[in-house]
Design an enzyme around this catalytic site. Sequence first.
Site, PDB file in Angstrom:
ATOM      1  N   SER A 167       0.836  -1.207   0.000  1.00  0.00           N
ATOM      2  CA  SER A 167       0.000   0.000   0.000  1.00  0.00           C
ATOM      3  C   SER A 167       0.875   1.263   0.000  1.00  0.00           C
ATOM      4  O   SER A 167       1.663   1.461  -0.926  1.00  0.00           O
ATOM      5  CB  SER A 167      -0.962  -0.035   1.193  1.00  0.00           C
ATOM      6  OG  SER A 167      -2.027   0.857   1.017  1.00  0.00           O
ATOM      7  N   ASP A 203      -9.639  -5.357  -4.712  1.00  0.00           N
ATOM      8  CA  ASP A 203      -9.012  -4.162  -4.147  1.00  0.00           C
ATOM      9  C   ASP A 203      -9.331  -2.951  -5.007  1.00  0.00           C
ATOM     10  O   ASP A 203      -9.172  -2.978  -6.233  1.00  0.00           O
ATOM     11  CB  ASP A 203      -7.488  -4.390  -4.083  1.00  0.00           C
ATOM     12  CG  ASP A 203      -6.732  -3.237  -3.451  1.00  0.00           C
ATOM     13  OD1 ASP A 203      -7.370  -2.304  -2.928  1.00  0.00           O
ATOM     14  OD2 ASP A 203      -5.486  -3.275  -3.476  1.00  0.00           O
ATOM     15  N   HIS A 262      -7.874  -5.677  -0.375  1.00  0.00           N
ATOM     16  CA  HIS A 262      -6.626  -4.946  -0.147  1.00  0.00           C
ATOM     17  C   HIS A 262      -5.848  -5.535   1.035  1.00  0.00           C
ATOM     18  O   HIS A 262      -6.409  -5.779   2.102  1.00  0.00           O
ATOM     19  CB  HIS A 262      -6.953  -3.470   0.105  1.00  0.00           C
ATOM     20  CG  HIS A 262      -5.768  -2.560   0.172  1.00  0.00           C
ATOM     21  ND1 HIS A 262      -4.903  -2.385  -0.890  1.00  0.00           N
ATOM     22  CD2 HIS A 262      -5.298  -1.777   1.171  1.00  0.00           C
ATOM     23  CE1 HIS A 262      -3.961  -1.529  -0.544  1.00  0.00           C
ATOM     24  NE2 HIS A 262      -4.165  -1.145   0.704  1.00  0.00           N
TER      25      HIS A 262
END
Length: 319
Positions: free
Chosen positions: A164, A259, A291
Amino acid sequence: MESTTSEIAIDCAPLLRVYKDGRVERLLGTQTVPPGRDPKTNVESKDVVFSQETGLYVRLYIPKGIRSSSQKLPLLVYFHGGGFCIETASSPTYHNYLNSLVSEANIVAVSVDYRRAPEHPIPVAYDDSWSALKWVASHFGGNGPEEWLNCYADFDKVYLSGDSAGANIAHHIAIKIGKEKLDGVNLVGIVLAHPYFWGKEPVGDEIKDPAVRAKTEEIWRLASPTTSGSDDPWINPVDDQSLASLGCTRVLVCVAEKDLLKHRGWYYYEKLKKSGWGGEAEIMEAQGEEHVFFLAKPTCENAVAMLSRVAAFMNQDKA
């Protein structure tokens, strides 16, 4: 009269809230665990301060059996995720993941702690991460302050990774290495897990709902209050011509089917291949997953497969 300490100025739940008096309440990523020997993998870890000025540290990991071997191992520098705002290198989520990855890949790892927004807005996270990497690089001749890096790390086989926001950081650090070089670091590859990239206009089949897109931009603006918006090169580096100067020869991008950021990962992968960069890019998509699922569900089939793929990626050039 109610105190301003209870009045919310910015509500970015479920990540955090900022109150009118400036107080920041983190709702996730606040747990920590100490370093030590992991009973499941026998991976050892310890924390070392890399900046006396800021008090920032890295958590170092070495695999089982390394003390009895003369072989030096590939070195991974990892940047944790959390929207630049939550989590730390001491989080149980990241501690457990690094223990598993170091064991599976038989590598040395450095998990970087950096200062977080909103107290320390962008670009502080990038600056701290670069400082940590420079500290790591100071060990390449075997004369650095930390014995584990002097003795066990192969600086000819260095990798960067993150998930991320951490994947975003890994990309930008690799670009910086490509442009400026860093003595002692031969960056072979980067692994970008569910990278936090965004942009003003949707790409591919990316969600077009204005409310969802506005919420995503709100989190970015919290981390970077002086940003120009969703096309700021920090959050949308893909259309930047500097992609071609990525300072490594191999890239693995990992995305997840469900995601929100999946399409950005694919877009990055496709643009990188067309950018004039001379390396090899790979992409892996986990079907049916959300995610950073591999952190939340580390023993599920897709997480185990991803761990194996990442480990193999870092061992491809092993002697």
